[in-house]
Design a protein around this motif. Structure first.
Motif, PDB file in Angstrom:
ATOM      1  N   GLU A 188     -10.302   8.849  21.652  1.00  0.00           N
ATOM      2  CA  GLU A 188     -11.575   9.522  21.403  1.00  0.00           C
ATOM      3  C   GLU A 188     -11.649  10.013  19.954  1.00  0.00           C
ATOM      4  OE1 GLU A 188     -14.200   9.767  23.242  1.00  0.00           O
ATOM      5  OE2 GLU A 188     -13.286   8.695  24.939  1.00  0.00           O
ATOM      6  N   GLN A 189     -10.540  10.544  19.472  1.00  0.00           N
ATOM      7  CA  GLN A 189     -10.505  11.018  18.100  1.00  0.00           C
ATOM      8  C   GLN A 189     -10.695   9.849  17.119  1.00  0.00           C
ATOM      9  OE1 GLN A 189      -6.821  13.147  17.665  1.00  0.00           O
ATOM     10  NE2 GLN A 189      -7.495  14.904  18.927  1.00  0.00           N
ATOM     11  N   GLN A 190     -10.095   8.670  17.474  1.00  0.00           N
ATOM     12  CA  GLN A 190     -10.250   7.497  16.604  1.00  0.00           C
ATOM     13  C   GLN A 190     -11.704   7.040  16.562  1.00  0.00           C
ATOM     14  OE1 GLN A 190      -7.671   5.940  14.722  1.00  0.00           O
ATOM     15  NE2 GLN A 190      -9.570   5.198  13.765  1.00  0.00           N
ATOM     16  N   LYS A 191     -12.356   7.054  17.726  1.00  0.00           N
ATOM     17  CA  LYS A 191     -13.772   6.692  17.776  1.00  0.00           C
ATOM     18  C   LYS A 191     -14.601   7.624  16.892  1.00  0.00           C
ATOM     19  CE  LYS A 191     -13.792   4.633  22.400  1.00  0.00           C
ATOM     20  NZ  LYS A 191     -14.308   4.759  23.776  1.00  0.00           N
ATOM     21  N   THR A 192     -14.282   8.904  16.973  1.00  0.00           N
ATOM     22  CA  THR A 192     -15.026   9.860  16.137  1.00  0.00           C
ATOM     23  C   THR A 192     -14.799   9.571  14.669  1.00  0.00           C
ATOM     24  OG1 THR A 192     -14.815  11.562  17.875  1.00  0.00           O
ATOM     25  CG2 THR A 192     -15.333  12.303  15.635  1.00  0.00           C
ATOM     26  N   LEU A 193     -13.522   9.320  14.310  1.00  0.00           N
ATOM     27  CA  LEU A 193     -13.239   8.982  12.904  1.00  0.00           C
ATOM     28  C   LEU A 193     -13.974   7.712  12.458  1.00  0.00           C
ATOM     29  CD1 LEU A 193      -9.421   9.755  12.539  1.00  0.00           C
ATOM     30  CD2 LEU A 193     -11.315  10.875  11.348  1.00  0.00           C
ATOM     31  N   ASP A 194     -13.966   6.683  13.323  1.00  0.00           N
ATOM     32  CA  ASP A 194     -14.647   5.431  12.978  1.00  0.00           C
ATOM     33  C   ASP A 194     -16.154   5.661  12.797  1.00  0.00           C
ATOM     34  OD1 ASP A 194     -12.244   4.148  13.072  1.00  0.00           O
ATOM     35  OD2 ASP A 194     -12.531   3.351  15.118  1.00  0.00           O
ATOM     36  N   ALA A 195     -16.717   6.467  13.708  1.00  0.00           N
ATOM     37  CA  ALA A 195     -18.159   6.738  13.596  1.00  0.00           C
ATOM     38  C   ALA A 195     -18.467   7.478  12.289  1.00  0.00           C
ATOM     39  CB  ALA A 195     -18.635   7.560  14.799  1.00  0.00           C
ATOM     40  N   GLN A 197     -16.697   7.317   9.599  1.00  0.00           N
ATOM     41  CA  GLN A 197     -16.498   6.383   8.482  1.00  0.00           C
ATOM     42  C   GLN A 197     -17.733   5.504   8.296  1.00  0.00           C
ATOM     43  OE1 GLN A 197     -13.627   6.168   6.364  1.00  0.00           O
ATOM     44  NE2 GLN A 197     -15.256   5.095   5.236  1.00  0.00           N
ATOM     45  N   ARG A 198     -18.300   5.065   9.460  1.00  0.00           N
ATOM     46  CA  ARG A 198     -19.504   4.237   9.364  1.00  0.00           C
ATOM     47  C   ARG A 198     -20.653   5.031   8.724  1.00  0.00           C
ATOM     48  NH1 ARG A 198     -17.670   2.387  14.441  1.00  0.00           N
ATOM     49  NH2 ARG A 198     -19.030   3.873  15.535  1.00  0.00           N
ATOM     50  N   LYS A 199     -20.755   6.295   9.141  1.00  0.00           N
ATOM     51  CA  LYS A 199     -21.804   7.129   8.541  1.00  0.00           C
ATOM     52  C   LYS A 199     -21.558   7.288   7.043  1.00  0.00           C
ATOM     53  CE  LYS A 199     -22.855   9.920  12.646  1.00  0.00           C
ATOM     54  NZ  LYS A 199     -22.816  11.292  13.239  1.00  0.00           N
ATOM     55  N   LEU A 200     -20.328   7.460   6.706  1.00  0.00           N
ATOM     56  CA  LEU A 200     -19.993   7.621   5.290  1.00  0.00           C
ATOM     57  C   LEU A 200     -20.293   6.349   4.504  1.00  0.00           C
ATOM     58  CD1 LEU A 200     -18.802   9.761   3.399  1.00  0.00           C
ATOM     59  CD2 LEU A 200     -16.558   8.759   3.798  1.00  0.00           C
ATOM     60  N   ASP A 201     -19.969   5.197   5.119  1.00  0.00           N
ATOM     61  CA  ASP A 201     -20.272   3.918   4.451  1.00  0.00           C
ATOM     62  C   ASP A 201     -21.782   3.748   4.277  1.00  0.00           C
ATOM     63  OD1 ASP A 201     -17.597   3.355   4.306  1.00  0.00           O
ATOM     64  OD2 ASP A 201     -17.575   2.102   6.120  1.00  0.00           O
ATOM     65  N   ASP A 202     -22.533   4.124   5.342  1.00  0.00           N
ATOM     66  CA  ASP A 202     -23.996   4.033   5.229  1.00  0.00           C
ATOM     67  C   ASP A 202     -24.512   4.963   4.124  1.00  0.00           C
ATOM     68  OD1 ASP A 202     -24.080   2.197   7.262  1.00  0.00           O
ATOM     69  OD2 ASP A 202     -24.571   3.665   8.830  1.00  0.00           O
ATOM     70  N   SER A 203     -23.934   6.150   4.068  1.00  0.00           N
ATOM     71  CA  SER A 203     -24.345   7.096   3.021  1.00  0.00           C
ATOM     72  C   SER A 203     -24.006   6.544   1.647  1.00  0.00           C
ATOM     73  CB  SER A 203     -23.656   8.450   3.229  1.00  0.00           C
ATOM     74  OG  SER A 203     -24.046   9.029   4.446  1.00  0.00           O
ATOM     75  N   ARG A 204     -22.862   5.860   1.558  1.00  0.00           N
ATOM     76  CA  ARG A 204     -22.470   5.280   0.271  1.00  0.00           C
ATOM     77  C   ARG A 204     -23.457   4.171  -0.137  1.00  0.00           C
ATOM     78  NH1 ARG A 204     -17.666   4.541   1.552  1.00  0.00           N
ATOM     79  NH2 ARG A 204     -16.729   6.397   0.601  1.00  0.00           N
ATOM     80  N   LYS A 205     -23.870   3.355   0.854  1.00  0.00           N
ATOM     81  CA  LYS A 205     -24.863   2.313   0.556  1.00  0.00           C
ATOM     82  C   LYS A 205     -26.189   2.927   0.114  1.00  0.00           C
ATOM     83  CE  LYS A 205     -22.994  -1.167   3.741  1.00  0.00           C
ATOM     84  NZ  LYS A 205     -23.278  -1.955   4.973  1.00  0.00           N
TER      85      LYS A 205
END
Length: 844
Positions: A188-195, A197-205
């Motif tokens: 569950e913690q990994q899923k949260t981290l992945d989510a 990270q995806r948000k961070l990648d989207d923010s970076r884009k």
């Protein structure tokens, strides 16, 4: 022709009231026609098919909001202080009222627009800071995610070790529930981290996209750095008025409504000036200068004719002819577009030639009366002899003016046609109305002493020897040298259309131009509209990138001060820019920039080549001037060709037409030189009201060629026909030159002075565009009549001697005998004091 005019003169003399009333009725019908069918007169000049008009037409189809013409309302505080809040509110209210006028698409409040520009610059600076802050936040967030991932990876490793230890001890089954629960928690913690990270990648884009947009915005703002609508000191502002139609097509009533609104603004402490694009009005045709010119003509007539009746008669004939011609022509102004100069040209020519042509007939009639010729017979003879010369002289002017239609430029052809109508009516009035008036006034055309001496008139002394050859040679060389020197400035003549700087210094247009030049730079008086056709539909960041790329290529050209994107068409295939040159509308650098921008096309971009077009008021004026300059050589060649053909027929000679044509070319280029010196260089500027020298009015050279050609042929006819007549009567060729000059110089001098005074009256017209026309015609007539026709032509004729009248026998047989002197009429109607002409020897 002579017999027909003789009968017309006799008829007009017998039925003088019928003829007079007929002309008055024609004048009234012209007035009714103008009142019923007359349309508006425009102050704008246009030529269809120019590069500017093509761009304007494209904008009208694809980008209507950018296709209309524009002008400026310039606001300046009276004490030079920054605008107050109340003054800004009043300016906005005025512009809102103007925006509600019919024909106005919109207006731009300079204070709001300047604030938007300043806010955008501040937003870009703030956006750059926000990007830096966002980038830092992303780095911090990524660092936290990376730390979390490391901790999670360590926990996973520990869990895997515990699972391995439990298996080795045989306790895996007992520990499995606990181990699975721990694994589920880690997942569950990994899923949260992945989510995250995806948000961070989207923010970076998103940050990257915003950075790209910001970078493009910074590039565009950098290009528009020099554009301001409120001056740096806050004391001046420029409001824009956008019309629904191109400037040249905006009805005068719409422009006048804007001018009226500005005049009635009444903003306390603020002066409101209207730019030349809006304030171009149709001036009154007759002003103080024109009245003075007519007064001078009247004085000349009085000195020559020595009676008030005699002086009034040519003026009455000319004014009647002008009235009939002008009202008749303007009756069609609802069908064809008249520009403001067109009626001025008709009035100039109608008055000048109308007075002269009437004077020629009247002068002949007076001389015949003194010799004892009966009244009606004298009127008929004067009409048949001098009237024939008048008809021919008028025909040359008409032909030259109608030839303006070969240029293919509509407004120029119409000017020529209206001028030709004015001259034609002047001829008709001279050979019908003038004889009727002469019959009405009877012998009162003579002074009392002259009436008492009728029949006892002594012949004037006729020269009995020619001028010396040395004098003729010296006159010819000196005259040509003087005219050549005067013509020298013409080598640097530039053509253009007037801008606000040429208007009177106390006019709203001049003040608007001056304030803009002083507070914002000369280029803001000459904005260009550059249109780019994109290879495909483009939107979003790609459109901004295209605008920036194209804008930077434009800005890299010489003489560009600043530019700003106006926007894109609805279909995303056309973008437009406002480009400010470094110089004013008529400067050579602005003309160079227009050509450089057109030569820049196509512009290479990542999406493919982009075609550029240039429009705007300055561009339109440049195109018009270049088109007019291009047809100038053709028109000059046609006029010179006509000159040679007509004069060969009239004078039955080869060398006489050649000398006459060369004389015309000399006087023409001397006139161009004088125009360039005064109006382009500013020499003697204060005398002629030239405060800001500029290019020569672009259509003036063509007008000068047409009009001066016709008038030069008038004087050539009245002088050289006398020489031909004396030679035909048996006088030696060189003595005939002196006798012909002696016989015609008085009336030609009077005619030239009258014509010069009429044209000179327009030099000080309230219409700036008319002043150089009046100056050019007045100077041209003076030079051609007094230098060319009365000095150079007699000198050349003297040096040529008998060979001046040489004509090949084959040509002598085929050309018609025009008889412009009316010699055949004089042979059949001899009178006291007349010389009966003998037939001329064949093959002379």
């Amino acid at each position: 022709m002579a017999s027909l005019l003789y009968r017309l003169g006799r008829f007009a003399a017998r039925r003088h009231w019928t003829v007079i009333v007929t002309w008055i009725v024609l004048l009234a019908l012209g007035g009714v026609g103008y009142g019923v069918f007359g349309g508006t007169i425009s102050s704008s000049i246009s030529i269809p098919g120019t590069a500017t008009s093509k761009v304007t037409d494209e904008l009208a189809r694809k980008f209507p909001s950018a296709s209309g013409g524009s002008g400026s309302l310039v606001f300046e505080t009276t004490d030079g202080s920054p605008f107050t809040a109340e003054q800004k509110t009043a300016v906005k209210a005025l512009l809102d009222d103007v925006a509600d006028e019919t024909g106005v698409r919109s207006t731009v409040d300079p204070f709001a627009a300047q604030q938007q520009l300043d806010d955008r610059r501040a937003e870009v600076a703030e956006g750059r800071q926000q990007l830096e802050d966002g980038r830092k936040q992303l780095r911090d967030a990524q660092q936290q995610l990376d730390q979390g991932q490391q901790q999670l990876d360590a926990a996973q490793q520990q869990l895997d070790q515990r699972r391995a230890q439990a298996g080795a001890a045989g306790q895996l089954a007992a520990a499995k529930p606990q181990l699975d629960a721990a694994q589920q928690q880690l997942d569950e913690q990994q899923k949260t981290l992945d989510a995250n990270q995806r948000k961070l990648d989207d923010s970076r884009k998103t940050l990257s996209t915003n950075e790209e947009r910001l970078a493009v915005g910074e590039r565009l703002l950098a290009l528009s750095k020099g554009i301001r609508l409120v001056s740096e000191d806050g004391s001046a502002a420029v409001g824009t008025v956008q019309f629904r139609q191109p400037t040249i097509s905006v009805p005068p009533a719409v422009k006048q409504s804007v001018v009226d609104a500005a005049d009635d603004a009444g903003i306390d402490g603020v002066d409101v000036y209207v730019s030349n694009e809006i304030a171009q009005s149709v001036p009154s045709i007759i002003g103080p200068g024109e009245v003075v010119g007519l007064a001078v003509a009247a004085v000349v007539l009085l000195l020559i004719l020595t009676t008030v009746v005699g002086a009034v008669l040519p003026l009455a004939s000319a004014l009647l002819g002008v009235g009939v011609a002008l009202l008749g022509a303007l009756s069609f102004s609802s069908l064809v577009q008249f520009i403001s100069v067109t009626p001025f040209l008709g009035v100039m020519l109608g008055l000048a030639v109308g007075i002269d042509y009437s004077l020629f007939i009247l002068n002949r009639h007076r001389n015949q009366l003194k010799q004892g010729v009966e009244l009606h017979e004298s009127i008929g003879l004067a009409n048949g002899t001098s009237g024939t010369a008048v008809v021919f002289a008028g025909s040359t002017v008409v032909v030259a003016l109608l030839a303006l239609n070969i240029t293919g430029i509509p407004f120029l052809g119409l000017m020529g046609t209206v001028g030709a109508v004015a001259v034609l009516v002047a001829v008709l009035v001279a050979v019908s109305f003038t004889p009727a008036l002469l019959s009405l006034v009877g012998l009162r055309i003579l002074r009392r002493k002259e009436r008492a001496a009728i029949g006892h008139e002594h012949a004037s002394r006729v020269p009995d020897r020619p001028m010396s050859t040395l004098r003729a040679l010296g006159t010819l060389v000196a005259g040509v040298a003087v005219l050549a020197v005067i013509a020298l400035p013409a080598l640097q003549m530039r053509l253009g259309l007037p801008d606000g700087s040429s208007e009177p210094v106390d006019s709203s247009q001049y003040k608007a131009y001056s304030v803009i030049s002083e507070k914002f730079g000369a280029g803001q008086n000459s904005p260009l509209l550059v249109v780019a056709d994109l290879p495909r539909r483009t939107t979003g960041n790609a459109l901004l990138e295209q605008e920036a790329t194209i804008g930077e290529r434009i800005a890299a050209q010489d003489h560009v001060s600043a530019l700003a994107p106006i926007g894109a068409s609805d279909d995303g295939t056309v973008v437009a820019f406002q480009v400010l040159p470094t110089t004013g509308p008529t400067a050579p650098e602005t003309e160079t920039l227009v050509h450089d921008l057109r030569d820049l096309s196509p512009v290479s971009t990542a999406d493919g080549p982009v075609d550029l077009g240039v429009a705007g008021n300055a561009s339109a004026n440049i195109d018009i001037s270049e088109n007019l300059g291009a047809v100038l050589p053709l028109y000059l060649a046609v006029v010179i060709g006509l000159s040679l053909i007509i004069l060969i027929i009239v004078f039955r000679s080869i060398l006489v037409p050649v000398t006459a044509t060369l004389g015309f070319v000399l006087s023409l280029f001397a006139t161009f030189g004088a125009l360039t010196a005064v109006y382009q260089f500013g020499w003697l500027g204060p005398v002629f009201g030239v405060h800001d020298p500029g290019p020569i009015l672009s259509f003036l050279p063509i007008i000068e060629i047409g009009v001066l050609f016709g008038l030069a042929m008038d004087y050539q006819l009245f002088l050289v026909s006398g020489m031909r007549e004396a030679f035909a009567h048996g006088a030696p060729a060189r003595l005939a030159v002196q006798r012909g000059l002696h016989a015609g110089r008085a009336v030609v001098t009077a005619a030239a002075l009258i014509m010069t005074s009429v044209f000179a009256g327009f030099v000080f017209s309230e219409a700036t565009i008319v002043r150089p026309i009046g100056f050019g015609l007045a100077f041209g007539v003076l030079v051609d009549a007094f230098v060319v026709r009365m000095l150079l032509i007699p000198a050349a004729m003297h040096l040529l001697g008998r060979s001046a009248w040489w004509l090949p026998r084959w040509l002598d047989r085929i050309i018609p005998d025009v008889d412009v002197e009316g010699a055949s009429l004089e042979r059949t109607h001899p009178h006291p004091g007349a010389q009966v002409q003998e037939p001329e020897p064949a093959g002379r």
